[in-house]
Scaffold this motif. Structure first.
Motif, short mmCIF file in Angstrom:
data_model
loop_
_atom_site.label_atom_id
_atom_site.label_comp_id
_atom_site.label_asym_id
_atom_site.label_seq_id
_atom_site.Cartn_x
_atom_site.Cartn_y
_atom_site.Cartn_z
N CYS A 1 0.85 -1.19 0.00
CA CYS A 1 0.00 0.00 0.00
C CYS A 1 0.88 1.24 0.00
CB CYS A 1 -0.91 0.02 1.22
SG CYS A 1 -1.83 1.56 1.36
N CYS B 1 -0.28 3.18 3.71
CA CYS B 1 -0.06 2.58 5.03
C CYS B 1 1.00 1.48 5.01
CB CYS B 1 -1.37 2.08 5.62
SG CYS B 1 -1.93 0.49 4.96
N CYS C 1 -6.01 -1.01 -1.30
CA CYS C 1 -5.55 -1.56 -0.02
C CYS C 1 -6.75 -2.00 0.81
CB CYS C 1 -4.74 -0.51 0.75
SG CYS C 1 -4.31 -1.01 2.43
N CYS D 1 -6.75 0.55 4.13
CA CYS D 1 -7.00 2.00 4.10
C CYS D 1 -7.60 2.49 2.79
CB CYS D 1 -5.72 2.77 4.41
SG CYS D 1 -4.53 2.80 3.07
ZN LIG Z 1 -3.22 0.92 3.08
#
Ligand SMILES: [Zn+2]
Ligand SMILES: Cc1ncc(COP(=O)(O)O)c(C=O)c1O
Length: 387
Positions: free
Chosen positions: A8, A11, A24, A27
């Protein structure tokens, strides 16, 4: 294959390679493909490139497809980097270049991203692909899906240039025209994709289009004999090309091909739709949706980009900036570049020229610097804009 995993971009959460992913799972931000670059560098050497195929698959070891049989190609990439001598003379610059992406299949740089996305979709067993598009991505998806024997479901604003609509229909896609913007088209794909078993290949909502686009960065380095330019001026909608090039530079550095110097990355947007310019001016990492988006450069009519933070991070890390130009300026630039260099630019690509003029006037680019303008597509798709 040298892919280790997907990561990701916000994150850092790892996702498994060789399985279908959109955003992702934690997130909801874009995933980027990560490689074992030490391993890639053993096979992929600068010197080995001279004898390789003249398309983007020359960088095979840093592309995601495992089995060559799944590569879906129409000859994308390896486009010319033209020295713009006459335009340069007019600008009092002798190191001005145009990377001419209009020579790609379906006449735009979108072919790069769709070649890798459709190849990976084929490898992972997808049958039906869906995309919201400003026009050129649709034409590219339609062509690559046809080539792969897959179905393409395309959603475009009703006022998309007619050439984009006709090319999709003639290459066998299912085309839906919608009242609204690309974001409305994206919402429609999102609503229907599960019920229809479509795989969503929206910009940065799947991890592989950016892998095709990153080859712009590899090519630029190779064509300039591994010395990157001082400034890259790039017309930005969703930002995949800019994000991809920035990723390519890091990969090349890790493989020992280039040093730590980077070009200053400049985003060009239309003043009628300039969310990244606005966010940068306001010091924001995530851009607000741009209200009442409008511009004849349809590819720049992207009021909200999911990769906004990646665009902004790259601009800032490189010491670059973002510039807005008016529709009058970018349409006039089509004729100016065309008459000076014989390149019939897409309005998006032509926008780089008035942006360069502003940068010079503001002292942000010096006339002796090496500057590359990205002509991302062909003017032939935009005949309505010139009537
Ligand atoms: Zn993420
Ligand atoms: C010709 C052209 N240039 C630039 C863009 C913007 O590209 P990106 O979404 O990669 O920023 C597009 C997108 O549709 C386009 O068609």
């Amino acid at each position: 294959m040298n892919v280790t995993h997907l990561e990701c971009a916000l994150c850092g959460l790892e996702h498994k390679a060789q399985s279908l992913h959109n955003l992702c799972t934690k997130c909801g931000k874009p995933l980027l493909v990560r490689y074992d670059l030490a391993r890639a560098a053993k096979e992929l050497k600068k010197e080995s490139l001279t004898s390789r195929r003249a398309d983007l698959w020359r960088y095979r070891e840093v592309l995601p497809v495992a089995d060559d049989a799944n590569i879906v190609s129409l000859g994308e990439g390896w486009t010319p980097l033209l020295h713009a001598a006459q335009l340069g003379r007019r600008m009092e610059m002798n190191r001005l270049y145009i990377k001419d992406e209009s020579l790609n299949p379906t006449q735009s740089f979108k072919a790069r991203g769709m070649a890798t996305a459709v190849s990976m979709a084929k490898e992972l067993g997808v049958r039906k692909l869906a995309v919201p598009s400003a026009g050129n991505a649709a034409g590219a998806l339609a062509a690559y899906a046809a080539r792969a024997g897959m179905e393409a479901f395309i959603f475009m604003p009703r006022d998309t240039p007619r050439a984009n609509v006709v090319e999709c229909e003639r290459t066998g896609a299912h085309v839906t025209l919608m009242d609204g913007l690309i974001t409305d088209c994206g919402a429609e794909v999102g609503r229907r994709k599960d019920a229809e078993a479509w795989f969503d290949v929206s910009t940065l909502k799947e991890p592989y289009r950016v892998e095709g686009k990153k080859t712009l960065g590899y090519e630029l380095a190779e064509q300039l004999n591994w010395e990157l330019p001082d400034v890259i001026i790039y017309p930005t909608g969703g930002g995949t090309g800019l994000i991809g090039m920035w990723k390519a530079f890091d990969e090349m550095e890790q493989m020992g091909w280039i040093g730590p110097q980077r070009p200053r990355m400049v985003t060009v947007q239309a003043s009628g739709c300039a969310p990244i310019v606005t966010a940068l001016a306001e010091g924001k990492r995530f851009a607000d949706e741009f209200p009442n988006a409008h511009t004849a450069a349809s590819g720049l009519r992207v009021p909200r980009a999911i990769g906004d933070f990646l665009i902004i991070d790259a601009i800032k890390a490189s010491g670059g900036t973002a510039v807005a130009v008016s529709d009058e300026e970018l349409i006039a630039a089509v004729t100016e570049i065309g008459a000076a260099e014989g390149v019939f630019c897409a309005p998006e690509g032509a926008a780089c020229l008035p942006a360069l003029r502003k940068l010079i006037a503001d002292g942000k680019v010096q006339r002796d610097e090496r500057v590359v303008l990205f002509n991302t597509g062909s003017g032939i798709k935009y005949l309505e804009a010139f009537s």
